[in-house]
Design an enzyme around this catalytic site. Structure first.
Site, PDB file in Angstrom:
ATOM      1  N   ASP A  22       0.841  -1.206   0.000  1.00 52.62           N
ATOM      2  CA  ASP A  22       0.000   0.000   0.000  1.00 52.62           C
ATOM      3  C   ASP A  22       0.871   1.249   0.000  1.00 52.62           C
ATOM      4  O   ASP A  22       1.977   1.249   0.535  1.00 52.62           O
ATOM      5  CB  ASP A  22      -0.915  -0.020   1.238  1.00 52.62           C
ATOM      6  CG  ASP A  22      -2.034   1.006   1.124  1.00 52.62           C
ATOM      7  OD1 ASP A  22      -2.284   1.503   0.004  1.00 52.62           O
ATOM      8  OD2 ASP A  22      -2.658   1.319   2.154  1.00 52.62           O
ATOM      9  N   ASN A  24       1.299   3.342  -2.941  1.00 50.71           N
ATOM     10  CA  ASN A  24       1.846   3.746  -4.246  1.00 50.71           C
ATOM     11  C   ASN A  24       1.344   5.125  -4.670  1.00 50.71           C
ATOM     12  O   ASN A  24       2.103   5.943  -5.190  1.00 50.71           O
ATOM     13  CB  ASN A  24       1.438   2.739  -5.329  1.00 50.71           C
ATOM     14  CG  ASN A  24       2.031   1.376  -5.105  1.00 50.71           C
ATOM     15  OD1 ASN A  24       2.873   1.199  -4.249  1.00 50.71           O
ATOM     16  ND2 ASN A  24       1.579   0.400  -5.884  1.00 50.71           N
ATOM     17  N   GLY A  25       0.043   5.350  -4.458  1.00 47.98           N
ATOM     18  CA  GLY A  25      -0.560   6.625  -4.863  1.00 47.98           C
ATOM     19  C   GLY A  25       0.045   7.787  -4.095  1.00 47.98           C
ATOM     20  O   GLY A  25       0.422   8.819  -4.680  1.00 47.98           O
ATOM     21  N   ARG A  26       0.182   7.621  -2.775  1.00 50.05           N
ATOM     22  CA  ARG A  26       0.749   8.703  -1.952  1.00 50.05           C
ATOM     23  C   ARG A  26       2.201   8.962  -2.309  1.00 50.05           C
ATOM     24  O   ARG A  26       2.664  10.095  -2.355  1.00 50.05           O
ATOM     25  CB  ARG A  26       0.613   8.347  -0.457  1.00 50.05           C
ATOM     26  CG  ARG A  26      -0.764   8.701   0.101  1.00 50.05           C
ATOM     27  CD  ARG A  26      -1.023   7.989   1.400  1.00 50.05           C
ATOM     28  NE  ARG A  26      -1.338   6.588   1.160  1.00 50.05           N
ATOM     29  CZ  ARG A  26      -1.347   5.658   2.091  1.00 50.05           C
ATOM     30  NH1 ARG A  26      -1.031   5.970   3.326  1.00 50.05           N
ATOM     31  NH2 ARG A  26      -1.680   4.417   1.792  1.00 50.05           N
ATOM     32  N   TRP A  27       2.927   7.884  -2.587  1.00 51.48           N
ATOM     33  CA  TRP A  27       4.343   8.007  -2.965  1.00 51.48           C
ATOM     34  C   TRP A  27       4.457   8.881  -4.222  1.00 51.48           C
ATOM     35  O   TRP A  27       5.312   9.753  -4.311  1.00 51.48           O
ATOM     36  CB  TRP A  27       4.914   6.612  -3.209  1.00 51.48           C
ATOM     37  CG  TRP A  27       6.385   6.543  -3.442  1.00 51.48           C
ATOM     38  CD1 TRP A  27       7.355   6.345  -2.502  1.00 51.48           C
ATOM     39  CD2 TRP A  27       7.066   6.647  -4.706  1.00 51.48           C
ATOM     40  NE1 TRP A  27       8.601   6.316  -3.108  1.00 51.48           N
ATOM     41  CE2 TRP A  27       8.434   6.499  -4.461  1.00 51.48           C
ATOM     42  CE3 TRP A  27       6.642   6.850  -6.025  1.00 51.48           C
ATOM     43  CZ2 TRP A  27       9.400   6.550  -5.472  1.00 51.48           C
ATOM     44  CZ3 TRP A  27       7.597   6.896  -7.037  1.00 51.48           C
ATOM     45  CH2 TRP A  27       8.955   6.744  -6.747  1.00 51.48           C
ATOM     46  N   HIS A  39       2.640   3.070  -8.959  1.00 47.11           N
ATOM     47  CA  HIS A  39       2.517   1.617  -9.182  1.00 47.11           C
ATOM     48  C   HIS A  39       3.757   1.093  -9.912  1.00 47.11           C
ATOM     49  O   HIS A  39       4.302   0.047  -9.557  1.00 47.11           O
ATOM     50  CB  HIS A  39       1.263   1.296  -9.996  1.00 47.11           C
ATOM     51  CG  HIS A  39      -0.013   1.679  -9.296  1.00 47.11           C
ATOM     52  ND1 HIS A  39      -0.255   1.370  -7.978  1.00 47.11           N
ATOM     53  CD2 HIS A  39      -1.118   2.356  -9.727  1.00 47.11           C
ATOM     54  CE1 HIS A  39      -1.456   1.838  -7.635  1.00 47.11           C
ATOM     55  NE2 HIS A  39      -1.993   2.438  -8.677  1.00 47.11           N
ATOM     56  N   SER A  67      -7.362  -5.878  -5.552  1.00 44.12           N
ATOM     57  CA  SER A  67      -8.519  -6.457  -4.856  1.00 44.12           C
ATOM     58  C   SER A  67      -9.759  -6.392  -5.752  1.00 44.12           C
ATOM     59  O   SER A  67      -9.780  -5.645  -6.744  1.00 44.12           O
ATOM     60  CB  SER A  67      -8.785  -5.691  -3.562  1.00 44.12           C
ATOM     61  OG  SER A  67      -9.280  -4.403  -3.872  1.00 44.12           O
ATOM     62  N   TRP A  71     -11.561  -2.792  -8.634  1.00 40.51           N
ATOM     63  CA  TRP A  71     -12.235  -2.615  -9.936  1.00 40.51           C
ATOM     64  C   TRP A  71     -13.002  -1.295  -9.977  1.00 40.51           C
ATOM     65  O   TRP A  71     -13.397  -0.831 -11.050  1.00 40.51           O
ATOM     66  CB  TRP A  71     -13.193  -3.779 -10.226  1.00 40.51           C
ATOM     67  CG  TRP A  71     -12.503  -5.073 -10.554  1.00 40.51           C
ATOM     68  CD1 TRP A  71     -12.519  -6.219  -9.809  1.00 40.51           C
ATOM     69  CD2 TRP A  71     -11.702  -5.377 -11.712  1.00 40.51           C
ATOM     70  NE1 TRP A  71     -11.781  -7.202 -10.418  1.00 40.51           N
ATOM     71  CE2 TRP A  71     -11.266  -6.719 -11.591  1.00 40.51           C
ATOM     72  CE3 TRP A  71     -11.309  -4.647 -12.837  1.00 40.51           C
ATOM     73  CZ2 TRP A  71     -10.460  -7.340 -12.554  1.00 40.51           C
ATOM     74  CZ3 TRP A  71     -10.502  -5.263 -13.796  1.00 40.51           C
ATOM     75  CH2 TRP A  71     -10.093  -6.590 -13.640  1.00 40.51           C
ATOM     76  N   LEU A 133      10.879 -20.715  -3.707  1.00 42.94           N
ATOM     77  CA  LEU A 133       9.779 -19.870  -3.214  1.00 42.94           C
ATOM     78  C   LEU A 133       8.526 -20.035  -4.083  1.00 42.94           C
ATOM     79  O   LEU A 133       8.624 -20.068  -5.311  1.00 42.94           O
ATOM     80  CB  LEU A 133      10.234 -18.402  -3.262  1.00 42.94           C
ATOM     81  CG  LEU A 133       9.179 -17.358  -2.897  1.00 42.94           C
ATOM     82  CD1 LEU A 133       8.951 -17.316  -1.390  1.00 42.94           C
ATOM     83  CD2 LEU A 133       9.597 -15.970  -3.389  1.00 42.94           C
ATOM     84  N   ARG A 190       1.652  -4.948   6.301  1.00 42.64           N
ATOM     85  CA  ARG A 190       0.986  -3.913   5.510  1.00 42.64           C
ATOM     86  C   ARG A 190       1.843  -2.662   5.534  1.00 42.64           C
ATOM     87  O   ARG A 190       2.259  -2.210   6.607  1.00 42.64           O
ATOM     88  CB  ARG A 190      -0.409  -3.584   6.039  1.00 42.64           C
ATOM     89  CG  ARG A 190      -1.074  -2.536   5.135  1.00 42.64           C
ATOM     90  CD  ARG A 190      -2.484  -2.189   5.499  1.00 42.64           C
ATOM     91  NE  ARG A 190      -3.031  -1.327   4.446  1.00 42.64           N
ATOM     92  CZ  ARG A 190      -4.247  -1.416   3.939  1.00 42.64           C
ATOM     93  NH1 ARG A 190      -5.072  -2.318   4.400  1.00 42.64           N
ATOM     94  NH2 ARG A 190      -4.661  -0.588   2.993  1.00 42.64           N
ATOM     95  N   GLU A 209       0.556 -13.191  12.709  1.00 45.12           N
ATOM     96  CA  GLU A 209       1.126 -12.007  13.356  1.00 45.12           C
ATOM     97  C   GLU A 209       1.080 -10.845  12.359  1.00 45.12           C
ATOM     98  O   GLU A 209       1.446 -11.008  11.186  1.00 45.12           O
ATOM     99  CB  GLU A 209       2.590 -12.266  13.762  1.00 45.12           C
ATOM    100  CG  GLU A 209       2.751 -13.363  14.787  1.00 45.12           C
ATOM    101  CD  GLU A 209       2.106 -13.026  16.127  1.00 45.12           C
ATOM    102  OE1 GLU A 209       2.075 -11.834  16.497  1.00 45.12           O
ATOM    103  OE2 GLU A 209       1.628 -13.963  16.794  1.00 45.12           O
TER     104      GLU A 209
HETATM  105  C1  FPP Z   1      -1.936   0.069  -3.325  1.00 44.24           C
HETATM  106  O1  FPP Z   1      -1.485   1.392  -3.346  1.00 44.24           O
HETATM  107  C2  FPP Z   1      -1.338  -0.682  -4.439  1.00 44.24           C
HETATM  108  C3  FPP Z   1      -2.057  -1.275  -5.429  1.00 44.24           C
HETATM  109  C4  FPP Z   1      -3.525  -1.244  -5.494  1.00 44.24           C
HETATM  110  C5  FPP Z   1      -1.389  -1.963  -6.544  1.00 44.24           C
HETATM  111  C6  FPP Z   1      -0.164  -2.732  -6.178  1.00 44.24           C
HETATM  112  C7  FPP Z   1       0.351  -3.414  -7.378  1.00 44.24           C
HETATM  113  C8  FPP Z   1       1.625  -3.431  -7.782  1.00 44.24           C
HETATM  114  C9  FPP Z   1       2.742  -2.778  -7.062  1.00 44.24           C
HETATM  115  C10 FPP Z   1       1.977  -4.215  -9.013  1.00 44.24           C
HETATM  116  C11 FPP Z   1       2.245  -5.617  -8.612  1.00 44.24           C
HETATM  117  C12 FPP Z   1       2.687  -6.426  -9.764  1.00 44.24           C
HETATM  118  C13 FPP Z   1       3.007  -7.723  -9.677  1.00 44.24           C
HETATM  119  C14 FPP Z   1       3.397  -8.430 -10.902  1.00 44.24           C
HETATM  120  C15 FPP Z   1       2.950  -8.484  -8.408  1.00 44.24           C
HETATM  121  P1  FPP Z   1      -2.565   2.564  -3.488  1.00 44.24           P
HETATM  122  O2  FPP Z   1      -2.717   2.876  -4.931  1.00 44.24           O
HETATM  123  O3  FPP Z   1      -3.820   2.177  -2.781  1.00 44.24           O
HETATM  124  O4  FPP Z   1      -1.835   3.722  -2.728  1.00 44.24           O
HETATM  125  P2  FPP Z   1      -2.501   4.918  -1.898  1.00 44.24           P
HETATM  126  O5  FPP Z   1      -3.212   4.277  -0.728  1.00 44.24           O
HETATM  127  O6  FPP Z   1      -1.322   5.734  -1.487  1.00 44.24           O
HETATM  128  O7  FPP Z   1      -3.418   5.642  -2.838  1.00 44.24           O
END
Ligand code: FPP
Length: 248
Positions: A22, A24-27, A39, A67, A71, A133, A190, A209
């Site tokens: 979690d 990616n968007g904030r980053w 992402h 998730s 969608w 793995l 998380r 855990e």
């Molecule tokens: C949540 O961050 C992240 C996701 C919904 C997507 C994660 C998917 C990837 C990193 C690609 C994975 C690829 C493979 C092949 C395993 P968010 O967008 O909810 O972030 P935010 O809460 O900051 O908005």
């Protein structure tokens, strides 16, 4: 100073680690960029985590990539995520094979575009005999859906006479879940400082855990994984018993 990795007792590793990736968007927002850049940058973290877990000898790693609720995100973001998933799997297949990684996917495959399901089927088939793995990607996954679907199939098997209702118990229920070939995770991580489970592996994490990291997913590296494992190894897992009983 001792390296973090050296502080891990490899004889007591969690066999299965699950991760809610979690932040990616904030980053991306922090950098004035589009969410999709977040992402894309998260792929480096995926690579590091898979490599780190494999090197340590962790047997199963489940990553929550998308998730069922995702969608509902903007179409542009969904499409970017799907194409990122396929391009990553394409570019990483050789590395998965070289590192003896087996790929599995869990989720509601009906919702996925054909080009994704075809690619996933291809790579899961190619890697199926790998013994290192097991990397499980949760894609179009929702735990409540998984549990409800299991209940539906059990009901069907009772009605058809395949099973007797008196035989339904926790073990049998688990065998109807998508994770039937995988032990329950001992550790769930998380990232991004959020304290939620977000409909992930609800059945399987009954005694898992939990480790919450403030790190945003694109910044997650092997050392963050090691920190979580070290923290896990300091915990006493009692499974409902008393501390005295555990330390008998
Ligand atoms: C949540 O961050 C992240 C996701 C919904 C997507 C994660 C998917 C990837 C990193 C690609 C994975 C690829 C493979 C092949 C395993 P968010 O967008 O909810 O972030 P935010 O809460 O900051 O908005």
């Amino acid at each position: 100073m001792t390296e973090l990795k050296d502080q891990i007792d490899t004889s007591r590793l969690p066999c299965h680690i699950a991760i809610i990736m979690d932040g990616n968007g904030r980053w991306a927002r922090e950098r004035g960029s589009h969410r999709i850049f977040g992402h894309q940058s998260g792929i480096t973290a995926v690579r590091e985590t898979v490599e780190g877990a494999g090197e340590l000898g962790v047997k199963y790693l489940t990553l929550y990539a998308f998730s069922k609720e995702n969608w509902c995100r903007p179409q542009e973001e969904i499409e970017a995520l799907m194409s990122l998933m396929v391009s990553t799997i394409n570019s990483e297949t050789e590395t998965l094979i070289k590192n003896n990684v087996r790929l599995l996917v869990i989720g509601d495959m009906h919702n996925l575009p054909d080009y994704i399901t075809a690619k996933l089927a291809e790579v899961t088939a190619i890697t199926r005999n790998n013994s290192g793995l097991t990397l499980i990607i949760a894609l179009s996954y929702g735990a409540r859906w998984e549990i409800a679907d299991a209940a539906k199939r059990i009901a069907e098997d009772v009605v058809s006479g395949k099973i007797d209702k008196s035989k339904i118990n926790e073990t049998m229920f688990s065998e109807y879940l998508l994770t039937r070939f995988v032990p329950d995770p001992e550790l769930l991580i998380r990232t991004s400082g959020e304290y939620r489970i977000s409909n992930f592996l609800l059945w399987q994490i009954a005694y898992t855990e939990l480790f919450f990291s403030d790190t945003l997913w694109p910044d997650f590296r092997k050392n963050h994984l090691y920190e979580a494992i070290i923290d896990y190894q300091k915990r006493e897992r009692r499974f409902g018993k008393t501390s005295e009983q555990i330390n008998l």
